[in-house]
Design a protein around this motif. Sequence first.
Motif, short mmCIF file in Angstrom:
data_model
loop_
_atom_site.label_atom_id
_atom_site.label_comp_id
_atom_site.label_asym_id
_atom_site.label_seq_id
_atom_site.Cartn_x
_atom_site.Cartn_y
_atom_site.Cartn_z
N GLN A 128 -3.43 -109.18 -13.28
CA GLN A 128 -4.05 -108.73 -14.51
C GLN A 128 -3.12 -109.02 -15.70
O GLN A 128 -1.90 -108.87 -15.59
CB GLN A 128 -4.34 -107.22 -14.45
CG GLN A 128 -5.37 -106.82 -13.42
CD GLN A 128 -6.74 -107.37 -13.74
OE1 GLN A 128 -7.09 -107.57 -14.91
NE2 GLN A 128 -7.54 -107.62 -12.71
N PRO A 129 -3.67 -109.44 -16.85
CA PRO A 129 -2.83 -109.77 -18.01
C PRO A 129 -1.93 -108.63 -18.48
O PRO A 129 -0.83 -108.88 -18.99
CB PRO A 129 -3.86 -110.13 -19.10
CG PRO A 129 -5.07 -110.58 -18.33
CD PRO A 129 -5.09 -109.74 -17.10
N ASP A 130 -2.38 -107.36 -18.28
CA ASP A 130 -1.54 -106.25 -18.75
C ASP A 130 -0.23 -106.14 -17.97
O ASP A 130 0.70 -105.43 -18.38
CB ASP A 130 -2.32 -104.94 -18.73
CG ASP A 130 -2.88 -104.60 -17.35
OD1 ASP A 130 -2.61 -105.35 -16.40
OD2 ASP A 130 -3.59 -103.58 -17.25
N TYR A 131 -0.14 -106.84 -16.82
CA TYR A 131 1.11 -106.86 -16.07
C TYR A 131 2.23 -107.49 -16.89
O TYR A 131 3.41 -107.15 -16.72
CB TYR A 131 0.92 -107.62 -14.75
CG TYR A 131 2.18 -107.78 -13.93
CD1 TYR A 131 2.73 -106.70 -13.24
CD2 TYR A 131 2.82 -109.02 -13.84
CE1 TYR A 131 3.89 -106.85 -12.50
CE2 TYR A 131 3.98 -109.17 -13.10
CZ TYR A 131 4.51 -108.09 -12.43
OH TYR A 131 5.67 -108.23 -11.69
N LEU A 132 1.87 -108.40 -17.78
CA LEU A 132 2.88 -109.10 -18.59
C LEU A 132 3.65 -108.13 -19.48
O LEU A 132 4.81 -108.39 -19.84
CB LEU A 132 2.20 -110.17 -19.46
CG LEU A 132 1.52 -111.32 -18.70
CD1 LEU A 132 0.78 -112.23 -19.68
CD2 LEU A 132 2.55 -112.12 -17.91
N THR A 133 3.03 -107.00 -19.84
CA THR A 133 3.72 -106.04 -20.71
C THR A 133 4.88 -105.36 -20.00
O THR A 133 5.74 -104.76 -20.64
CB THR A 133 2.73 -104.97 -21.21
OG1 THR A 133 2.21 -104.24 -20.08
CG2 THR A 133 1.58 -105.60 -21.97
N GLU A 134 4.92 -105.44 -18.65
CA GLU A 134 5.99 -104.78 -17.89
C GLU A 134 7.21 -105.68 -17.69
O GLU A 134 8.24 -105.21 -17.21
CB GLU A 134 5.44 -104.34 -16.52
CG GLU A 134 4.27 -103.37 -16.62
CD GLU A 134 3.73 -102.99 -15.25
OE1 GLU A 134 4.43 -103.26 -14.24
OE2 GLU A 134 2.61 -102.44 -15.18
N ALA A 176 -3.45 -110.02 -32.46
CA ALA A 176 -2.97 -108.74 -31.92
C ALA A 176 -3.17 -107.60 -32.91
O ALA A 176 -3.39 -106.45 -32.51
CB ALA A 176 -1.50 -108.86 -31.54
#
Length: 233
Positions: A128-134, A176
């Motif tokens: 999932q793209p939100d994984y990149l925020t980690e 953004a």
Amino acid sequence: SQLKEMIERMDDTCISRAGVEKLQSLMPVEGEVAQLQAAAREGSEGLPFGTAEQFLLMMASIPGLECRLKLWAFKVDFKAMEKDICEPLIVLRTGMSGVQGSQTFAHLMALVLAVGNTLNRTTVKGFQPDYLTELSSVKDTVTRNSLLHHLTGLLWDQQPNMADLGEKFSSLGLVARTDYELLEGNLSNMEEECKTSLGYLTLSACYTPDTRTLVSSFLTDAAERILSMQRVS
């Protein structure tokens, strides 16, 4: 007399948006006009009207004044509103093309997937793209450097001539910062305002020929532009 001509022509080269708002706030009410007209008929004891009274009478003499000023305000606002809506949409579309065409970004995503599978002992084919925020918050236990730091090092070793993604995707900062739901709402408001303004064409008999042509061509062009923006969004 010059101000009356400017209002009738909706001449925004001489009167700004703030000026149109000021005119809207200075519109005479029915009671004021009736009193002034009665005083004019009675001669007002030989005393000439002051500037304020003359201004109110002049404003009252313009047919469809309220609708005219609303349409004028919409005309002045339209270009700025169109820019506020189109610019984020254009940046989003070109940004998506840039992301899809970037070999550096594709290689980085492949590294993220490979490292993630190694750390998690999995063999998934995507994330999932939100994984990149980690990536910047997950750190190793020895150097305390982030996972993003290590991924960048790996990418640099494999692609020494890699593109600067920060520079390449800098325009996506606007994406953004943009609330696209709010943008869609603003576009709907523009459509409603245009529909309302089309009703002002019933006042066309009160317009001068030049103004009538301006109003008709502006609203036709505005409707076409709104439809184009809706297709893009």
